[in-house]
Each structure stands twice: as C-alpha cells, then as structure tokens.
Design an enzyme around this catalytic site. Structure first.
Site, PDB file in Angstrom:
ATOM      1  N   TYR A 207      -3.534  -2.307 -10.259  1.00 32.87           N
ATOM      2  CA  TYR A 207      -3.461  -2.182  -8.793  1.00 32.87           C
ATOM      3  C   TYR A 207      -2.631  -3.316  -8.172  1.00 32.87           C
ATOM      4  O   TYR A 207      -1.776  -3.078  -7.312  1.00 32.87           O
ATOM      5  CB  TYR A 207      -4.893  -2.160  -8.223  1.00 32.87           C
ATOM      6  CG  TYR A 207      -4.950  -2.169  -6.719  1.00 32.87           C
ATOM      7  CD1 TYR A 207      -4.686  -1.016  -5.994  1.00 32.87           C
ATOM      8  CD2 TYR A 207      -5.234  -3.343  -6.025  1.00 32.87           C
ATOM      9  CE1 TYR A 207      -4.720  -1.034  -4.608  1.00 32.87           C
ATOM     10  CE2 TYR A 207      -5.272  -3.364  -4.646  1.00 32.87           C
ATOM     11  CZ  TYR A 207      -5.008  -2.207  -3.935  1.00 32.87           C
ATOM     12  OH  TYR A 207      -5.028  -2.229  -2.568  1.00 32.87           O
TER      13      TYR A 207
ATOM     14  N   TYR B  92      -4.097   3.102   7.784  1.00 33.93           N
ATOM     15  CA  TYR B  92      -5.344   2.353   7.979  1.00 33.93           C
ATOM     16  C   TYR B  92      -6.116   2.986   9.143  1.00 33.93           C
ATOM     17  O   TYR B  92      -6.066   4.192   9.340  1.00 33.93           O
ATOM     18  CB  TYR B  92      -5.059   0.862   8.220  1.00 33.93           C
ATOM     19  CG  TYR B  92      -4.076   0.276   7.245  1.00 33.93           C
ATOM     20  CD1 TYR B  92      -4.411   0.128   5.907  1.00 33.93           C
ATOM     21  CD2 TYR B  92      -2.808  -0.108   7.643  1.00 33.93           C
ATOM     22  CE1 TYR B  92      -3.520  -0.407   4.996  1.00 33.93           C
ATOM     23  CE2 TYR B  92      -1.902  -0.654   6.732  1.00 33.93           C
ATOM     24  CZ  TYR B  92      -2.268  -0.792   5.420  1.00 33.93           C
ATOM     25  OH  TYR B  92      -1.386  -1.310   4.519  1.00 33.93           O
TER      26      TYR B  92
ATOM     27  N   VAL C 250       1.164  -3.652   4.034  1.00 32.54           N
ATOM     28  CA  VAL C 250       1.114  -4.924   4.761  1.00 32.54           C
ATOM     29  C   VAL C 250       2.383  -5.761   4.598  1.00 32.54           C
ATOM     30  O   VAL C 250       2.566  -6.746   5.304  1.00 32.54           O
ATOM     31  CB  VAL C 250      -0.112  -5.797   4.387  1.00 32.54           C
ATOM     32  CG1 VAL C 250      -1.391  -5.201   4.902  1.00 32.54           C
ATOM     33  CG2 VAL C 250      -0.171  -6.056   2.900  1.00 32.54           C
TER      34      VAL C 250
ATOM     35  N   SER D  24       0.795  -1.235   0.000  1.00 32.05           N
ATOM     36  CA  SER D  24       0.000   0.000   0.000  1.00 32.05           C
ATOM     37  C   SER D  24       0.826   1.283   0.000  1.00 32.05           C
ATOM     38  O   SER D  24       0.267   2.370  -0.176  1.00 32.05           O
ATOM     39  CB  SER D  24      -0.950   0.017   1.195  1.00 32.05           C
ATOM     40  OG  SER D  24      -2.050  -0.800   0.916  1.00 32.05           O
TER      41      SER D  24
ATOM     42  N   LYS E 206       0.434   3.501  -2.896  1.00 24.12           N
ATOM     43  CA  LYS E 206      -0.726   4.397  -3.035  1.00 24.12           C
ATOM     44  C   LYS E 206      -0.334   5.870  -2.905  1.00 24.12           C
ATOM     45  O   LYS E 206      -1.010   6.747  -3.450  1.00 24.12           O
ATOM     46  CB  LYS E 206      -1.796   4.020  -1.997  1.00 24.12           C
ATOM     47  CG  LYS E 206      -2.335   2.603  -2.220  1.00 24.12           C
ATOM     48  CD  LYS E 206      -3.225   2.126  -1.074  1.00 24.12           C
ATOM     49  CE  LYS E 206      -3.673   0.681  -1.315  1.00 24.12           C
ATOM     50  NZ  LYS E 206      -4.469   0.140  -0.184  1.00 24.12           N
TER      51      LYS E 206
HETATM   52  N1  GLU Z   1      -2.413  -5.755  -1.981  1.00 19.48           N
HETATM   53  C1  GLU Z   1      -3.039  -5.523  -0.729  1.00 19.48           C
HETATM   54  C2  GLU Z   1      -4.534  -5.464  -0.892  1.00 19.48           C
HETATM   55  O1  GLU Z   1      -5.002  -4.756  -1.736  1.00 19.48           O
HETATM   56  C3  GLU Z   1      -2.507  -4.242  -0.161  1.00 19.48           C
HETATM   57  C4  GLU Z   1      -2.722  -4.253   1.246  1.00 19.48           C
HETATM   58  C5  GLU Z   1      -1.980  -3.164   1.970  1.00 19.48           C
HETATM   59  O2  GLU Z   1      -0.748  -3.023   1.918  1.00 19.48           O
HETATM   60  O3  GLU Z   1      -2.697  -2.448   2.650  1.00 19.48           O
HETATM   61  O4  GLU Z   1      -5.241  -6.124  -0.186  1.00 19.48           O
END
Ligand code: GLU
Length: 316
Positions: free
Chosen positions: A198, A250, A268, A71, A74
């Site tokens: 993604y 998060y 994650v 993530s 992002k």
């Molecule tokens: N590829 C993970 C998902 O989309 C990313 C999760 C993350 O790093 O928050 O579930």
C-alpha cells in the site's frame, strides 16, 4: 461560462485559458505535510492534461512534472482487484460514500471491519490485501507499477522510494486500520505485508500526461485507445466510474459532483484523475489542498473545464 454548447469544443484554447486563469492563484491551499517529502513540494505549481479518446493530448503548465499520485493509485488497484476476483470483492468492501475522514477508524468498528468503500484508506488496504493473494509483496508492487506503465504506455513511471519509506515510517493510523481489519478476520495477509504494498502504490510518481493516459480506458468503455487492448469490460468501466463519482474525493465527494460532475479520484499529493466518459481522461495537479484534502486549484480547474466543455455527466 455555461453548459450550453453548439460550437465545436476548442480544447487547446480551453486548456490554455484555464492555466492562465490559475496562474495568479498559484500557491493557494495547504500542501500535505504528514511526511517531509510532500511538505517540501513547491506549492506554486499547476499542471493540466486532457487526453481525448483518440489519444490527442492537450496540456498546460507543469503537466510534465512528476508528483506523488497517492490515493489516485486506489482507482487502479480496484481495477486489478475486480480483474482478479470479480464481484466477490464486495464481500470485503462496501460501495457507499463514507461521509467521514479518509483515515477514520470509528466507522470501521461500527461496521465490523468492512470498510465503506475501496477509496477510503481502510477500503484501499482491504483491496490491496485481496490482490496480494498468490504474490509476495515485492511481486505485487512490481505488478502494480507494470500495470500503470502498461496503461499509460510509458515505461518511465517509477516509485519514489523516499516517499514509500516515509509513508511506512509514519503510517501509524494505517497500521491501526490494517490490524483492526485483521482482528475482524477481514484481512488475509499480515498487516505489514499489505501495508508494504500500500505504501509503495501511494508513492508512485507520475505526471499529468502519464496519469491522464493511464485513465483513458475508463473514458473509453474499458478499452485503451493507446494500445487497442481491452483492460476491463464496458460494464466494469462504468462501475469503476460510478464509484469514483460517489466516493473518489474523501468526504468532499458530494461537493465535487456538484461543482464538477465527473467521476474522479484525488490524492493528497494534489493530483486528481477525472473521467469524461466517451470524451476524455483528464489529470490535474496542484499541491495546495482544500479543507477536504482535495487539490484546491485542481478542483477549480476541473469545474471550469467541465463547464466549458459541457462534459459533466449531469449536463443535459
Ligand atoms: N498515503 C496516504 C495515506 O495512506 C494516502 C493519502 C491520500 O492520498 O489520501 O495516508
């Protein structure tokens, strides 16, 4: 260990000291296990890299070991989307902390397919949809990778194809989120095209030094000191930092602000990119996660670093 600093900051000693303090705790936390490629990462690893805005690197531990940025990508796709579409992206995505899980679908229904922010999964998928305009998925994957190589000034950065394939094979929740947004008319491209990108952006592998370098423009008013190029305007860098501070961890974003006090984005895979505006870009990695899905030792290390340098944006 307090936020008062009259003496010059000895970063080399601080970084080495934090690594020594983390060593006895290596392996704490729970490694992400939703795909085998992440589940089999050795949890007893810790890397820290601090790159100051003059380009000096201080690193310790496993700072040269590549990990899945997940993530953290992002923050970079948001930067691309703002570059391509400007402030109009906020018609599709909000700017508020979500207070619910990163992959929650409930909030999305209540808010008619407009995700709360660009860092929860739905929001990041919406951002990827926006930057897909005018590209094939394959071209955009290449563009995101080239952007990170350019920012880090390092052509060795690659995508881990096995991680990308596993994400695609198990990403049922993300498929649901994308289709849900499409049903509200909030996704311009077919869900499988957007998710194809993604899953690959999440599967980019970088080490702490590369990641800290890539984030340096956010610490330096939008200009990369490595290349001298302006990546975004000063105002835009400030705004991306604001979103990272309020939404980057998060539903543990408030806690991270309380303990660390720096804009940051976690993934994650156990990585965290943190920005000390005007001072440095910091990347930390340790695969064991806390209950909010943020690196346990990584968060702790950043708390110590922010405290010992006085870099918290809230420090007087
Ligand atoms: N590829 C993970 C998902 O989309 C990313 C999760 C993350 O790093 O928050 O579930």
């Amino acid at each position: 260990m307090d936020d008062t600093h009259s003496a010059p900051i000895d970063l080399a000693t601080i970084v080495a000291g934090i690594y020594e303090e983390m060593k006895p705790r290596l392996g704490e936390g729970k490694v992400a296990d939703y795909i085998p490629q992440l589940a089999r990462v050795d949890p007893a690893q810790f890397g820290l890299a601090v790159v100051t805005i003059d380009g000096t690197v201080h690193s310790a531990g496993d700072a040269a070991v590549p990990f899945s940025i997940q993530s953290i990508s992002k923050a970079f796709t948001l930067t691309l989307a703002l570059g391509k579409h400007g402030e109009s992206i906020w018609r599709r995505v909000g700017r508020e902390p979500s207070g619910s899980a990163f992959n929650s679908i409930v909030q999305l229904e209540a808010e008619q397919g407009k995700p709360r922010n660009p860092f929860i999964n739905a929001g990041a998928i919406a951002i990827t949809d926006l930057i897909l305009a005018g590209h094939t998925p394959k071209e955009l994957i290449g563009e995101i990778l080239r952007f990170l190589r350019y920012l880090a000034n390092d052509d060795e950065i690659v995508i881990d194809r096995d991680v990308a394939q596993s994400e695609a094979a198990t990403g049922f929740r993300n498929v649901a989120l994308a289709n849900f947004m499409r049903s509200f008319g909030k996704l311009d491209h077919p869900a499988e095209h957007v998710l194809g990108v993604y899953f690959h952006q999440c599967a980019i592998a970088m080490n702490c030094i590369q990641l800290a370098r890539a984030g340096l423009f956010l610490a330096n008013g939008g200009t990369s000191p490595l290349t001298g190029h302006s990546v975004v305007s000063r105002q835009r860098a400030k705004r991306i930092n604001a979103l990272m501070l309020t939404c980057g961890h998060y539903d543990g974003s408030g806690d991270f602000a309380y303990h660390v006090g720096l804009p940051g984005k976690s993934g994650v895979g156990g990585g965290i990119l943190a920005v000390a505006p005007g001072k440095a870009s910091i990347a930390v990695w340790s695969p064991g996660l806390n209950q909010n899905g943020n690196s346990l030792l990584g968060s702790l290390a950043l708390e110590k670093l922010a405290s010992r340098t006085g870099w918290s944006v809230f420090a007087g």
